[in-house]
Write a protein that holds these residues in place. Structure first.
Motif, short mmCIF file in Angstrom:
data_model
loop_
_atom_site.label_atom_id
_atom_site.label_comp_id
_atom_site.label_asym_id
_atom_site.label_seq_id
_atom_site.Cartn_x
_atom_site.Cartn_y
_atom_site.Cartn_z
N VAL A 14 -29.35 12.46 -71.16
CA VAL A 14 -30.01 12.39 -72.47
C VAL A 14 -31.51 12.41 -72.19
CG1 VAL A 14 -30.42 11.00 -74.53
CG2 VAL A 14 -28.14 11.07 -73.51
N PRO A 15 -32.25 13.44 -72.68
CA PRO A 15 -33.69 13.47 -72.46
C PRO A 15 -34.36 12.22 -73.03
CG PRO A 15 -32.91 15.57 -73.30
CD PRO A 15 -31.77 14.61 -73.40
N GLY A 16 -35.33 11.71 -72.31
CA GLY A 16 -35.96 10.45 -72.68
C GLY A 16 -37.08 10.56 -73.69
N PHE A 17 -37.47 11.76 -74.07
CA PHE A 17 -38.60 11.91 -74.99
C PHE A 17 -38.32 11.20 -76.31
CE2 PHE A 17 -41.01 14.09 -78.30
CZ PHE A 17 -42.29 13.91 -77.80
N PRO A 40 -31.93 4.99 -65.95
CA PRO A 40 -32.97 6.03 -65.89
C PRO A 40 -32.52 7.15 -64.96
CG PRO A 40 -33.92 3.86 -65.55
CD PRO A 40 -32.43 3.70 -65.50
N TYR A 41 -32.88 8.38 -65.31
CA TYR A 41 -32.41 9.53 -64.54
C TYR A 41 -33.37 10.71 -64.74
CZ TYR A 41 -28.86 12.66 -62.55
OH TYR A 41 -28.16 13.55 -61.76
N SER A 42 -33.52 11.50 -63.72
CA SER A 42 -34.33 12.71 -63.80
C SER A 42 -33.42 13.91 -63.60
CB SER A 42 -35.41 12.67 -62.72
OG SER A 42 -36.22 13.81 -62.80
N TYR A 43 -33.49 14.87 -64.50
CA TYR A 43 -32.64 16.06 -64.44
C TYR A 43 -33.51 17.30 -64.59
CZ TYR A 43 -28.98 19.40 -65.72
OH TYR A 43 -28.15 20.49 -65.77
N GLN A 44 -33.53 18.14 -63.59
CA GLN A 44 -34.32 19.37 -63.57
C GLN A 44 -35.78 19.10 -63.94
OE1 GLN A 44 -32.24 22.17 -66.10
NE2 GLN A 44 -30.68 22.54 -64.53
N GLY A 45 -36.32 18.01 -63.38
CA GLY A 45 -37.72 17.67 -63.60
C GLY A 45 -38.02 16.94 -64.90
N ARG A 46 -37.01 16.68 -65.70
CA ARG A 46 -37.21 15.97 -66.96
C ARG A 46 -36.73 14.54 -66.83
NH1 ARG A 46 -34.80 19.10 -71.89
NH2 ARG A 46 -36.03 17.55 -72.98
N GLU A 47 -37.53 13.62 -67.33
CA GLU A 47 -37.17 12.21 -67.30
C GLU A 47 -36.28 11.88 -68.49
OE1 GLU A 47 -37.90 10.11 -64.74
OE2 GLU A 47 -38.73 11.92 -63.85
N GLY A 48 -35.30 11.01 -68.27
CA GLY A 48 -34.41 10.63 -69.34
C GLY A 48 -33.43 9.58 -68.85
N TYR A 49 -32.19 9.70 -69.33
CA TYR A 49 -31.18 8.69 -69.04
C TYR A 49 -29.85 9.35 -68.69
CZ TYR A 49 -34.72 6.06 -71.48
OH TYR A 49 -35.92 5.53 -71.85
N LEU A 50 -29.15 8.75 -67.74
CA LEU A 50 -27.80 9.17 -67.40
C LEU A 50 -26.86 8.19 -68.07
CD1 LEU A 50 -26.03 11.13 -65.74
CD2 LEU A 50 -26.01 9.38 -63.96
N VAL A 51 -26.05 8.71 -68.99
CA VAL A 51 -25.11 7.89 -69.74
C VAL A 51 -23.72 8.08 -69.14
CG1 VAL A 51 -24.07 7.49 -72.01
CG2 VAL A 51 -26.49 8.09 -71.84
N THR A 52 -23.03 6.99 -68.93
CA THR A 52 -21.65 7.01 -68.45
C THR A 52 -20.80 6.29 -69.50
OG1 THR A 52 -22.40 6.92 -66.16
CG2 THR A 52 -20.09 6.38 -66.57
#
Length: 118
Positions: A14-17, A40-52
């Protein structure tokens, strides 16, 4: 026979913006159930969240709710900061602006070669 838990867990980004860390950590289980987690998680250079979570991911409406709650949280946090005396101007009320903590003077040290030419 199936496993005793019976849940298939999905992980998604989920993008963190526009989503406050405090808000998503506090509300993820409300939206996705008690076994949902977020980090918190970074995906392809974008900061956001990893939801499980088991089941379906957050809907667009739920993400918009998190963004609205985050905006309210940020405004309340900024108001608390202003009320505590850490900020004096109305335009400095928003917490997502830089807040000066300490000011230090730095002296520039010229390299030896530059000193010899003087």
């Amino acid at each position: 026979m199936s496993s005793s838990s019976g849940h298939q867990y999905n992980q998604y980004f989920v993008p963190g913006f526009g989503i406050s860390r405090h808000v998503i950590f506090g509300h993820i289980q409300y939206y996705l159930g008690p076994s949902a987690s977020v980090r918190p998680y970074s995906y392809q250079g974008r900061e956001g969240y990893l939801v499980t979570a088991p089941g379906q991911p957050l809907t667009k409406s739920q993400i918009e709710d998190l963004q609205n709650l985050s905006k309210q949280y940020e405004l309340q946090a900024a108001e608390r900061m202003r009320a505590s005396g850490n900020s004096t101007e109305q335009e400095e009320m928003y917490i997502n602006r830089p807040v000066q903590v300490q000011q230090q003077r730095r002296r520039y040290v010229f390299p030896e070669s530059a000193r010899r030419g003087r």
